[in-house]
Design an enzyme around this catalytic site. Structure first.
Site, PDB file in Angstrom:
ATOM      1  CG  ASN A 192       9.541 -47.424  57.925  1.00 21.25           C
ATOM      2  OD1 ASN A 192       9.091 -46.991  58.973  1.00 21.25           O
ATOM      3  ND2 ASN A 192       8.812 -48.121  57.062  1.00 21.25           N
ATOM      4  N   GLY A 217      12.107 -46.372  51.016  1.00 11.35           N
ATOM      5  CA  GLY A 217      12.989 -45.927  52.092  1.00 11.35           C
ATOM      6  C   GLY A 217      12.372 -44.888  53.018  1.00 11.35           C
ATOM      7  CG  ASN A 229      11.006 -56.967  59.465  1.00 11.10           C
ATOM      8  OD1 ASN A 229      11.348 -56.117  58.629  1.00 11.10           O
ATOM      9  ND2 ASN A 229       9.956 -57.746  59.283  1.00 11.10           N
ATOM     10  CG  HIS A 287       4.900 -57.603  58.859  1.00  7.10           C
ATOM     11  ND1 HIS A 287       5.413 -58.137  57.699  1.00  7.10           N
ATOM     12  CD2 HIS A 287       3.575 -57.885  58.852  1.00  7.10           C
ATOM     13  CE1 HIS A 287       4.447 -58.732  57.030  1.00  7.10           C
ATOM     14  NE2 HIS A 287       3.310 -58.588  57.700  1.00  7.10           N
ATOM     15  CD  GLU A 322       5.340 -49.502  58.424  1.00  6.00           C
ATOM     16  OE1 GLU A 322       6.515 -49.658  58.071  1.00  6.00           O
ATOM     17  OE2 GLU A 322       4.377 -49.890  57.728  1.00  6.00           O
ATOM     18  CB  ILE A 359      18.068 -61.990  57.162  1.00  7.93           C
ATOM     19  CG1 ILE A 359      17.357 -60.634  57.121  1.00  7.93           C
ATOM     20  CG2 ILE A 359      19.480 -61.834  57.712  1.00  7.93           C
ATOM     21  CD1 ILE A 359      18.031 -59.573  56.307  1.00  7.93           C
ATOM     22  CG  ASP A 405       7.144 -61.873  58.384  1.00 11.16           C
ATOM     23  OD1 ASP A 405       8.084 -61.079  58.587  1.00 11.16           O
ATOM     24  OD2 ASP A 405       6.410 -61.809  57.390  1.00 11.16           O
ATOM     25  CE  LYS A 413      15.813 -60.395  46.548  1.00 13.83           C
ATOM     26  NZ  LYS A 413      15.180 -61.337  45.640  1.00 13.83           N
TER      27      LYS A 413
HETATM   28  C1  GAR Z   1       6.843 -50.717  55.100  1.00  7.19           C
HETATM   29  O1  GAR Z   1       5.442 -50.650  55.197  1.00  7.19           O
HETATM   30  C2  GAR Z   1       7.345 -51.917  55.859  1.00  7.19           C
HETATM   31  O2  GAR Z   1       6.610 -52.189  57.024  1.00  7.19           O
HETATM   32  C3  GAR Z   1       7.149 -52.995  54.844  1.00  7.19           C
HETATM   33  O3  GAR Z   1       7.549 -52.430  53.627  1.00  7.19           O
HETATM   34  C4  GAR Z   1       7.276 -51.035  53.675  1.00  7.19           C
HETATM   35  C5  GAR Z   1       8.541 -50.297  53.283  1.00  7.19           C
HETATM   36  O4  GAR Z   1       8.267 -48.927  53.105  1.00  7.19           O
HETATM   37  N1  GAR Z   1       7.897 -54.167  55.172  1.00  7.19           N
HETATM   38  C6  GAR Z   1       7.447 -55.395  54.919  1.00  7.19           C
HETATM   39  O5  GAR Z   1       6.394 -55.618  54.339  1.00  7.19           O
HETATM   40  C7  GAR Z   1       8.353 -56.512  55.411  1.00  7.19           C
HETATM   41  N2  GAR Z   1       7.667 -57.762  55.367  1.00  7.19           N
HETATM   42  P1  GAR Z   1       9.469 -47.892  53.006  1.00  7.19           P
HETATM   43  O6  GAR Z   1      10.455 -48.421  51.959  1.00  7.19           O
HETATM   44  O7  GAR Z   1       8.803 -46.622  52.541  1.00  7.19           O
HETATM   45  O8  GAR Z   1      10.091 -47.771  54.362  1.00  7.19           O
END
Ligand code: GAR
Length: 203
Positions: free
Chosen positions: A13, A11, A108, A110, A180, A94, A151, A92
């Protein structure tokens, strides 16, 4: 806007978006966290900041069909009058019903430059491992709208980062994550100001 964040993991982000709201950079309300993982870090963050959590997963709702399952998400999102869904490490897919109901209202982030290093199995640290194994010298982040093609929705923003010779997946993840945290809120801000247009076929 009323925002719902979907998250499954640490979490960070989600925390960054809450920070952007608390500092006044964002004006939207972060009303709800939806998670498939009740024990994840994002749930702890939601509790810390008094944000409501809806825990929903196929493990809980085994016996309902796809439409009914989508309906559970949609009725919760309507209850909170959600304008924008922000996926932040949601692991997951959507459901189609939700994607159609919230067309161009789901974004999203990525941790790589799509369309490379995307698709099934490409999430979190797996993405950084694949980047390193491929030998590419540049990676980064992509923010995109979510549609039926996993994606592959319309790209909103990409930011690039050099891969260093001594990078491992952890160092790469750390550097990409810190980008990010900055840029995801900037995209949300541009949606708030109307610079980035979201869907308006909204009930
Ligand atoms: C982030 O790097 C995000 O970009 C990635 O998961 C991580 C979550 O980090 N998302 C994906 O790979 C989606 N395909 P967080 O829980 O610390 O925000």
């Amino acid at each position: 806007m009323n925002i719902c964040v979907f998250a499954s993991g640490n979490g960070s982000n989600f925390r960054a978006i809450i920070g952007a709201k608390r500092s006044g950079f964002l004006s939207s309300d972060i009303c709800l966290l939806i998670t498939n993982n009740s024990g994840c870090g994002a749930v702890g963050i939601a509790k810390q900041y008094g944000i409501d959590v809806y825990h929903i997963s196929r493990y809980i709702f085994k016996d309902i069909d796809e439409d009914e399952y989508s309906g559970l998400f949609i009725s919760k999102l309507k209850e909170y009058k959600i304008d924008l869904i922000v996926l932040a490490g949601y692991m997951k897919k959507i459901d189609t019903g939700v994607i159609h109901e919230y067309s161009r209202r789901i974004i999203n982030i990525h941790p790589a430059i799509l369309p490379s290093f995307g698709g099934s199995g490409m999430y979190g640290i797996n993405v950084h491992k694949a980047v390193l194994n491929s030998g590419v010298k540049v990676t980064g982040l992509t923010v995109h709208f979510v549609d039926d093609n996993y994606d592959k929705g319309e790209i909103i923003l990409q930011k690039f980062l050099d891969v260093h010779d001594d990078d491992n997946e952890d160092s790469l993840q750390k550097r990409v994550l810190s980008m990010e945290h900055k840029y995801y809120s900037e995209v949300i801000k541009e949606i708030e100001t109307g610079k980035i247009k979201i869907g308006n076929n909204f009930s």
